[in-house]
Design a protein around this motif. Structure first.
Motif, PDB file in Angstrom:
ATOM      1  N   CYS A  25       0.870  -1.172   0.000  1.00 38.57           N
ATOM      2  CA  CYS A  25       0.000   0.000   0.000  1.00 38.57           C
ATOM      3  C   CYS A  25       0.906   1.222   0.000  1.00 38.57           C
ATOM      4  O   CYS A  25       1.949   1.226   0.660  1.00 38.57           O
ATOM      5  N   TYR A  26       0.501   2.264  -0.748  1.00 41.15           N
ATOM      6  CA  TYR A  26       1.339   3.452  -0.852  1.00 41.15           C
ATOM      7  C   TYR A  26       0.480   4.680  -1.139  1.00 41.15           C
ATOM      8  O   TYR A  26      -0.607   4.564  -1.700  1.00 41.15           O
ATOM      9  N   PRO A  27       0.968   5.870  -0.764  1.00 44.22           N
ATOM     10  CA  PRO A  27       0.268   7.104  -1.121  1.00 44.22           C
ATOM     11  C   PRO A  27       0.596   7.460  -2.574  1.00 44.22           C
ATOM     12  O   PRO A  27       1.750   7.715  -2.904  1.00 44.22           O
ATOM     13  N   SER A  28      -0.396   7.445  -3.444  1.00 49.44           N
ATOM     14  CA  SER A  28      -0.154   7.646  -4.872  1.00 49.44           C
ATOM     15  C   SER A  28       0.154   9.107  -5.183  1.00 49.44           C
ATOM     16  O   SER A  28      -0.662   9.987  -4.927  1.00 49.44           O
ATOM     17  N   PRO A  29       1.314   9.369  -5.779  1.00 49.25           N
ATOM     18  CA  PRO A  29       1.638  10.738  -6.168  1.00 49.25           C
ATOM     19  C   PRO A  29       0.758  11.228  -7.312  1.00 49.25           C
ATOM     20  O   PRO A  29       0.596  12.430  -7.503  1.00 49.25           O
ATOM     21  N   GLN A  80      -3.116  12.628  -5.719  1.00 54.68           N
ATOM     22  CA  GLN A  80      -3.081  13.534  -4.566  1.00 54.68           C
ATOM     23  C   GLN A  80      -2.859  12.782  -3.259  1.00 54.68           C
ATOM     24  O   GLN A  80      -3.511  13.037  -2.254  1.00 54.68           O
ATOM     25  N   LYS A  81      -1.944  11.811  -3.296  1.00 56.93           N
ATOM     26  CA  LYS A  81      -1.516  11.045  -2.119  1.00 56.93           C
ATOM     27  C   LYS A  81      -2.592  10.112  -1.558  1.00 56.93           C
ATOM     28  O   LYS A  81      -2.481   9.627  -0.442  1.00 56.93           O
ATOM     29  N   ARG A  82      -3.666   9.845  -2.341  1.00 55.68           N
ATOM     30  CA  ARG A  82      -4.648   8.854  -1.890  1.00 55.68           C
ATOM     31  C   ARG A  82      -3.970   7.498  -1.803  1.00 55.68           C
ATOM     32  O   ARG A  82      -3.107   7.158  -2.613  1.00 55.68           O
ATOM     33  N   GLU A  83      -4.400   6.697  -0.836  1.00 58.97           N
ATOM     34  CA  GLU A  83      -3.787   5.388  -0.645  1.00 58.97           C
ATOM     35  C   GLU A  83      -4.232   4.422  -1.741  1.00 58.97           C
ATOM     36  O   GLU A  83      -5.406   4.346  -2.088  1.00 58.97           O
TER      37      GLU A  83
END
Length: 191
Positions: free
Chosen positions: A141-145, A148-151
């Motif tokens: 799981c990662y904050p998507s660049p 807008q940083k949504r997981e």
């Protein structure tokens, strides 16, 4: 004073419980690929994908639990060869006129420590359901660049099934393999 301490403890407990609730994710069809591979008479491997898919994932990272539902549009089968696609869609194989979708549903995630090891559930194809375990080769799981940083959570999963368990028997008498390798690369965006 005792009432105040109790209220603070209760509020803290409720806040922790709210944080541990499962999150809902929608499958991103542009970053999700569903394919299968089958041996072709010991000479080559046929590889085919499904272009249309959708689904949802519920995932509780702290509780190490989850649910998933992935639906494949069987009319979107794509081998890269129109004639083969037409045969795959026919009553000989997927019978898409009668069974236009296949579905994988699971409510069991198996972890080894913090690492997702497998997802166990039911695959339904041609209206027949069979237990299937998808081995997790990757999961993160990662904050998507890009969002807008949504997981985003995703992984690479695979299993091998006996296609005859679903009634897909075409060519077995000629020596075509019963064993089919399913590969699912999935990414889902937190809602």
């Amino acid at each position: 004073m005792r009432t105040t301490l109790f209220a603070i403890a209760a509020a803290s407990l409720l806040a922790t419980a709210a944080q541990a609730a499962p999150a809902t994710y929608a499958i991103d069809p542009t970053h999700t690929f569903a394919t299968f591979e089958i041996d072709h008479m010991g000479a080559t491997t046929n590889r085919v994908r499904f272009d249309k898919k959708q689904g949802t994932v519920e995932f509780d990272r702290a509780g190490k639990t989850g649910k998933v539902e992935v639906v494949l549009d069987m009319t979107s089968v794509n081998s890269g060869t129109a004639g083969f696609d037409k045969h795959l869609q026919s009553a000989d194989l997927f019978n898409v006129a009668q069974f236009p979708t296949a579905k994988f549903v699971s409510d069991k995630f198996v972890f080894d420590g913090d690492k997702l090891k497998e997802v166990t559930g039911q695959l339904t194809l041609l209206d027949k359901a069979q237990a299937v375990t998808l081995k997790a080769n990757k999961f993160n799981c990662y904050p998507s660049p890009m969002l807008q940083k949504r997981e985003v959570c995703g992984g690479d999963f695979e299993t091998t099934i006996d296609r005859t368990a679903f009634g897909v028997n075409y060519g077995v008498d000629w020596g075509f393999s019963k064993q089919v390798r399913l590969v699912l690369q999935i990414e889902a965006v937190k809602q």
